[in-house]
Design a protein around this motif. Structure first.
Motif, short mmCIF file in Angstrom:
data_model
loop_
_atom_site.label_atom_id
_atom_site.label_comp_id
_atom_site.label_asym_id
_atom_site.label_seq_id
_atom_site.Cartn_x
_atom_site.Cartn_y
_atom_site.Cartn_z
N SER A 113 14.47 10.98 -13.79
CA SER A 113 13.51 10.58 -12.76
C SER A 113 12.70 9.37 -13.22
CB SER A 113 12.59 11.74 -12.41
OG SER A 113 11.76 11.41 -11.31
N GLU A 114 12.31 9.35 -14.48
CA GLU A 114 11.57 8.20 -15.02
C GLU A 114 12.42 6.93 -14.94
OE1 GLU A 114 10.63 9.79 -18.89
OE2 GLU A 114 8.56 10.25 -18.29
N LEU A 127 3.49 5.83 -2.93
CA LEU A 127 4.73 6.54 -3.27
C LEU A 127 4.99 6.53 -4.77
CD1 LEU A 127 7.04 5.31 -0.37
CD2 LEU A 127 6.13 7.61 -0.70
N PHE A 128 4.75 5.41 -5.41
CA PHE A 128 4.96 5.33 -6.85
C PHE A 128 3.97 6.23 -7.60
CE2 PHE A 128 6.97 0.94 -6.17
CZ PHE A 128 8.25 1.47 -6.20
N ARG A 143 0.82 -1.21 0.00
CA ARG A 143 0.00 0.00 0.00
C ARG A 143 0.86 1.27 0.00
NH1 ARG A 143 -4.19 -1.17 4.58
NH2 ARG A 143 -2.87 -2.93 4.64
N VAL A 144 1.87 1.28 0.85
CA VAL A 144 2.74 2.45 0.94
C VAL A 144 3.51 2.63 -0.37
CG1 VAL A 144 4.79 3.38 2.08
CG2 VAL A 144 2.94 2.40 3.45
N ALA A 145 4.03 1.54 -0.91
CA ALA A 145 4.78 1.63 -2.17
C ALA A 145 3.89 2.12 -3.30
CB ALA A 145 5.38 0.27 -2.52
N ALA A 152 11.64 3.59 -12.72
CA ALA A 152 11.58 2.25 -13.29
C ALA A 152 12.52 1.30 -12.56
CB ALA A 152 11.91 2.29 -14.78
N ASP A 153 13.74 1.76 -12.27
CA ASP A 153 14.71 0.93 -11.55
C ASP A 153 14.21 0.60 -10.15
OD1 ASP A 153 16.38 1.11 -13.77
OD2 ASP A 153 17.70 2.63 -12.88
#
Length: 91
Positions: A51-52, A31-32, A26-28, A56-57
């Motif tokens: 940043s993109e 953030l994403f 949920r947190v990830a 992705a990494d």
């Protein structure tokens, strides 16, 4: 009774692990989503592309980590099933 309480404690701990994995997801996710929204705010094409790539990494590393966490959690289930069977049999 003691074995049953140990089983219940093990089941509770396994549920806590599953809950933590869900919380991490949920947190990830939040953030994403925020990171993606911020990427759209860049005026510099170089910074936007950087940043993109970082996003992705990071998502790839995150997916690997969550995959390992879920594999570990899945290994608990067969053990708990066998443990429950033994508790029921001895009862």
């Amino acid at each position: 009774k003691k074995l049953k309480s140990e089983y219940d404690r093990s089941e509770s701990r396994a549920a806590a692990v599953r809950d933590r994995i869900t919380s991490v997801e949920r947190v990830a996710d939040a953030l994403f989503r925020e990171w993606k929204a911020e990427i759209g705010q860049y005026s510099s094409p170089q910074l936007k592309a950087s940043s993109e790539q970082q996003l992705a990494d990071t998502q790839n590393r995150y997916n690997q980590l969550v995959g390992v966490m879920k594999q570990a959690a899945a290994k608990m289930d067969p053990v708990l099933v066998a443990f429950k069977d033994q508790v029921l049999f001895l009862k």
